[in-house]
Design a protein around this motif. Structure first.
Motif, PDB file in Angstrom:
ATOM      1  N   LYS A 342       3.031 -12.983  33.868  1.00  0.00           N
ATOM      2  CA  LYS A 342       3.352 -12.066  32.779  1.00  0.00           C
ATOM      3  C   LYS A 342       4.274 -10.924  33.185  1.00  0.00           C
ATOM      4  N   GLY A 343       4.484 -10.746  34.467  1.00  0.00           N
ATOM      5  CA  GLY A 343       5.364  -9.672  34.910  1.00  0.00           C
ATOM      6  C   GLY A 343       6.834 -10.021  34.878  1.00  0.00           C
ATOM      7  N   THR A 344       7.185 -11.203  34.361  1.00  0.00           N
ATOM      8  CA  THR A 344       8.580 -11.659  34.359  1.00  0.00           C
ATOM      9  C   THR A 344       9.089 -11.853  32.941  1.00  0.00           C
ATOM     10  N   ALA A 345      10.303 -11.368  32.698  1.00  0.00           N
ATOM     11  CA  ALA A 345      11.044 -11.673  31.473  1.00  0.00           C
ATOM     12  C   ALA A 345      12.274 -12.461  31.883  1.00  0.00           C
ATOM     13  N   ILE A 346      12.385 -13.693  31.396  1.00  0.00           N
ATOM     14  CA  ILE A 346      13.480 -14.565  31.803  1.00  0.00           C
ATOM     15  C   ILE A 346      14.490 -14.704  30.672  1.00  0.00           C
ATOM     16  N   LEU A 347      15.779 -14.623  31.039  1.00  0.00           N
ATOM     17  CA  LEU A 347      16.881 -14.774  30.088  1.00  0.00           C
ATOM     18  C   LEU A 347      17.431 -16.186  30.229  1.00  0.00           C
ATOM     19  N   ARG A 363       6.433 -26.341  31.315  1.00  0.00           N
ATOM     20  CA  ARG A 363       6.166 -25.363  32.382  1.00  0.00           C
ATOM     21  C   ARG A 363       5.734 -24.020  31.793  1.00  0.00           C
ATOM     22  N   VAL A 364       6.391 -23.599  30.731  1.00  0.00           N
ATOM     23  CA  VAL A 364       6.070 -22.328  30.093  1.00  0.00           C
ATOM     24  C   VAL A 364       4.688 -22.384  29.449  1.00  0.00           C
ATOM     25  N   ALA A 365       4.344 -23.509  28.845  1.00  0.00           N
ATOM     26  CA  ALA A 365       3.037 -23.649  28.221  1.00  0.00           C
ATOM     27  C   ALA A 365       1.926 -23.564  29.265  1.00  0.00           C
ATOM     28  N   ALA A 366       2.175 -24.117  30.464  1.00  0.00           N
ATOM     29  CA  ALA A 366       1.157 -24.128  31.518  1.00  0.00           C
ATOM     30  C   ALA A 366       0.997 -22.770  32.184  1.00  0.00           C
ATOM     31  N   ASP A 367       2.087 -22.030  32.316  1.00  0.00           N
ATOM     32  CA  ASP A 367       2.044 -20.730  32.992  1.00  0.00           C
ATOM     33  C   ASP A 367       3.106 -19.834  32.370  1.00  0.00           C
ATOM     34  N   PRO A 368       2.796 -19.216  31.236  1.00  0.00           N
ATOM     35  CA  PRO A 368       3.822 -18.472  30.499  1.00  0.00           C
ATOM     36  C   PRO A 368       4.253 -17.199  31.204  1.00  0.00           C
ATOM     37  N   PRO A 369       5.521 -16.858  31.097  1.00  0.00           N
ATOM     38  CA  PRO A 369       5.988 -15.547  31.584  1.00  0.00           C
ATOM     39  C   PRO A 369       5.625 -14.478  30.570  1.00  0.00           C
ATOM     40  N   GLY A 370       6.002 -13.249  30.889  1.00  0.00           N
ATOM     41  CA  GLY A 370       5.755 -12.174  29.939  1.00  0.00           C
ATOM     42  C   GLY A 370       6.651 -12.260  28.723  1.00  0.00           C
ATOM     43  N   ALA A 371       7.897 -12.710  28.961  1.00  0.00           N
ATOM     44  CA  ALA A 371       8.851 -12.785  27.848  1.00  0.00           C
ATOM     45  C   ALA A 371       9.936 -13.798  28.163  1.00  0.00           C
ATOM     46  N   ILE A 372      10.441 -14.424  27.110  1.00  0.00           N
ATOM     47  CA  ILE A 372      11.633 -15.277  27.206  1.00  0.00           C
ATOM     48  C   ILE A 372      12.626 -14.778  26.177  1.00  0.00           C
ATOM     49  N   ILE A 373      13.820 -14.469  26.641  1.00  0.00           N
ATOM     50  CA  ILE A 373      14.895 -14.017  25.769  1.00  0.00           C
ATOM     51  C   ILE A 373      15.953 -15.102  25.748  1.00  0.00           C
ATOM     52  N   THR A 374      16.227 -15.658  24.576  1.00  0.00           N
ATOM     53  CA  THR A 374      17.240 -16.714  24.465  1.00  0.00           C
ATOM     54  C   THR A 374      18.591 -16.110  24.107  1.00  0.00           C
ATOM     55  N   ALA A 392       0.965 -19.729  20.709  1.00  0.00           N
ATOM     56  CA  ALA A 392      -0.300 -20.181  21.295  1.00  0.00           C
ATOM     57  C   ALA A 392      -0.647 -19.438  22.575  1.00  0.00           C
ATOM     58  N   THR A 393       0.350 -19.111  23.371  1.00  0.00           N
ATOM     59  CA  THR A 393       0.086 -18.510  24.690  1.00  0.00           C
ATOM     60  C   THR A 393       0.379 -17.021  24.728  1.00  0.00           C
ATOM     61  N   LYS A 394       0.891 -16.497  23.610  1.00  0.00           N
ATOM     62  CA  LYS A 394       1.074 -15.056  23.442  1.00  0.00           C
ATOM     63  C   LYS A 394       2.041 -14.426  24.449  1.00  0.00           C
ATOM     64  N   PHE A 395       3.201 -15.072  24.650  1.00  0.00           N
ATOM     65  CA  PHE A 395       4.272 -14.373  25.361  1.00  0.00           C
ATOM     66  C   PHE A 395       5.325 -13.949  24.348  1.00  0.00           C
ATOM     67  N   VAL A 396       6.128 -12.966  24.731  1.00  0.00           N
ATOM     68  CA  VAL A 396       7.176 -12.451  23.855  1.00  0.00           C
ATOM     69  C   VAL A 396       8.351 -13.427  23.842  1.00  0.00           C
ATOM     70  N   LEU A 397       8.799 -13.782  22.661  1.00  0.00           N
ATOM     71  CA  LEU A 397       9.963 -14.655  22.501  1.00  0.00           C
ATOM     72  C   LEU A 397      10.934 -13.973  21.558  1.00  0.00           C
ATOM     73  N   ARG A 398      12.156 -13.724  22.055  1.00  0.00           N
ATOM     74  CA  ARG A 398      13.157 -13.037  21.253  1.00  0.00           C
ATOM     75  C   ARG A 398      14.514 -13.733  21.378  1.00  0.00           C
ATOM     76  N   GLU A 399      15.321 -13.598  20.329  1.00  0.00           N
ATOM     77  CA  GLU A 399      16.699 -14.097  20.344  1.00  0.00           C
ATOM     78  C   GLU A 399      17.655 -12.928  20.551  1.00  0.00           C
ATOM     79  N   SER A 400      18.777 -13.212  21.239  1.00  0.00           N
ATOM     80  CA  SER A 400      19.780 -12.163  21.451  1.00  0.00           C
ATOM     81  C   SER A 400      21.165 -12.724  21.202  1.00  0.00           C
ATOM     82  N   ASN A 401      22.092 -11.821  20.941  1.00  0.00           N
ATOM     83  CA  ASN A 401      23.478 -12.219  20.668  1.00  0.00           C
ATOM     84  C   ASN A 401      24.447 -11.774  21.747  1.00  0.00           C
TER      85      ASN A 401
END
Length: 462
Positions: A342-347, A363-374, A392-401
């Motif tokens: 959870k301490g990682t936010a991956i872009l 992989r994300v479902a098995a061990d989710p990070p804190g956030a994924i930014i697409t 389901a796993t309660k990590f932050v998911l956001r879109e960026s431009n």
């Protein structure tokens, strides 16, 4: 095809990136006064005109008819061999070659370690050069790693050995490497090759077509185990790394068979995949007949390559890691294995070339990070694939431009502690010139000097 064979023929160079510039310089040096034509982008015309070469013609439009006016075309590697207008011109009798093919023709008999694989080939090639130099060998580091072979065409005195990285675009141009190293296979560059099967076939030409003295393969890869059996049946000498009776990793030790050689805590290379890369390099040096065991401890002085899990700094409790070289989902998985939880936010995201993000989602479902930014062209598709997992796993998911927005969203998700990890899992073009420019943009967006990201050390002859 040697350069002397081009004399008297109608010759064109297609592409004016670094490979094309190296080809033009080599041909002009060896064939002074001969007419040459360069097919280039409009923005590259001024650079060519500045050379004031009266025997040089410049073309900005290319089609089958234009290419068919030449006997031989020196094609840059980024131009697909399986698409028009190349295939149409070939049907008209045009012969295509490349800077890599020319170099191998000019250097028959050179001691070469040629490295390919979907991931890790730059690091392994650089490690091979580092180890050979540590052993006292005058060694050239060149190829796809950032220095076209033709830039070293007439270097004197000739190096004792060559450490050469080859992409899947170039493996078919190698001829009789002393050692051919294949690291791994994952789907990649499908737009260039046309299919996953053809990508694998082209990648493996370094063994199946190049006639290496020794084929050094990763024993943990099922496709390479199959290749090894086929190559051995054809009389090719096959050796292995990542196997218990050779160089491998066990319990955070670099092992040679049953002998523990070095604790990985002393290595400047993060991640188990990099420890396996070191095993590949050690096995390659050993295949050349050099005992690498006395050299292993020197690896603590190896300077890791930029844009590969590169820690660029810390600001306000957040660590920023640049893994811009990551161009496949499997590379992003490897990055998360090194920075889990959870301490990682991956872009993630970039150019969409149709790769499957299913393994990344698992992989994300098995061990989710804190956030994924697409982000990027395939960002929306990745976002859609991960939406239900994020719920389901309660990590932050956001879109960026933009990169700036992606970094800001990662910062907001983590707060005052954690790791912002750029590991896109996708190519950088057309938004960026290359992965290095993308890595520098990440550094700038995070508030660091982009020039500190650095260049690849050790290129050339030393």
């Amino acid at each position: 095809m040697r350069i002397s064979e081009l004399d008297g023929k109608r010759v064109a160079i297609w592409g004016y990136g670094r490979e094309g510039r190296a080809a033009l310089a080599a041909l002009r040096w060896r064939l002074p006064g001969r007419p040459l034509t360069v097919f280039c982008k409009p923005e590259e015309v001024a650079d060519l005109e500045a050379q004031e070469d009266p025997m040089l013609s410049i073309r900005t439009e290319v089609d089958a008819a234009a290419l068919s006016a030449f006997d031989v075309v020196v094609k840059s590697p980024g131009i697909s061999a399986y698409a028009s207008p190349k295939i149409d011109a070939e049907l008209n009798g045009v012969r295509f070659t490349s800077g890599t093919a020319i170099w191998f023709s000019e250097n028959a008999g050179a001691h070469t370690v040629c490295v390919t694989g979907t991931k890790g080939k730059s690091t392994v090639t650089a490690l091979v050069a580092f180890l050979l130099r540590a052993a006292g060998e005058r060694t050239a580091l060149a190829g796809n790693i950032g220095l076209p072979l033709l830039e070293l065409l007439d270097v004197q005195p000739p190096p004792d050995a060559w450490a050469i990285e080859l992409s899947s675009y170039q493996t078919g141009d190698a001829v009789r490497p002393t050692v051919a190293v294949v690291l791994n296979l994952y789907p990649e560059h499908l737009d260039w090759h046309g299919s996953e099967a053809r990508y694998y076939a082209d990648k493996l030409k370094l063994v199946t077509q190049a006639q290496p003295g020794i084929a050094l393969l990763n024993a943990a890869d099922a496709r390479l185990r199959e290749l090894g059996a086929t190559a051995a049946a054809q009389g090719i000498r096959v050796q292995w790394f990542n196997t218990e009776d050779g160089w491998h990793v066990r319990d955070r030790w670099i092992m040679r068979g049953g002998r523990a050689v070095l604790d990985v805590k002393f290595l400047p290379l993060p991640g188990r995949h990099n420890w396996v890369n070191l095993c590949a390099a050690l096995a390659a040096v050993e295949a050349l007949g050099i005992d690498p065991v006395p050299l292993v401890e020197r690896v603590v002085d190896f300077q890791p390559l930029p844009h590969r899990l590169q820690r660029i700094g810390e600001k306000e409790g957040l660590v920023y890691v640049n893994d811009s070289i990551s161009t496949t989902p499997h590379a992003s998985i490897a990055a998360l294995d090194w920075y889990p939880g959870k301490g990682t936010a991956i872009l993630v995201g970039g150019y969409d070339r149709g790769l499957d993000w299913g393994a990344f989602a698992e992989r994300v479902a098995a061990d989710p990070p804190g956030a994924i930014i697409t982000m990027g062209q395939n960002g929306p598709a990745i976002f859609e694939k991960l939406k239900s997992i994020a719920t389901a796993t309660k990590f932050v998911l956001r879109e960026s431009n933009s990169m700036e927005e992606a970094v800001r969203l990662a910062q907001e998700a983590l707060g005052s502690r954690g790791t912002v990890l750029l590991s896109p899992g996708a190519p950088s073009f057309p938004r960026y010139r290359d992965y290095a420019e993308r890595g520098k943009h990440f550094a700038r967006a995070a508030g660091f000097d982009p020039e500190q990201v650095g260049s690849i050390p050790g290129l050339g002859v030393r």
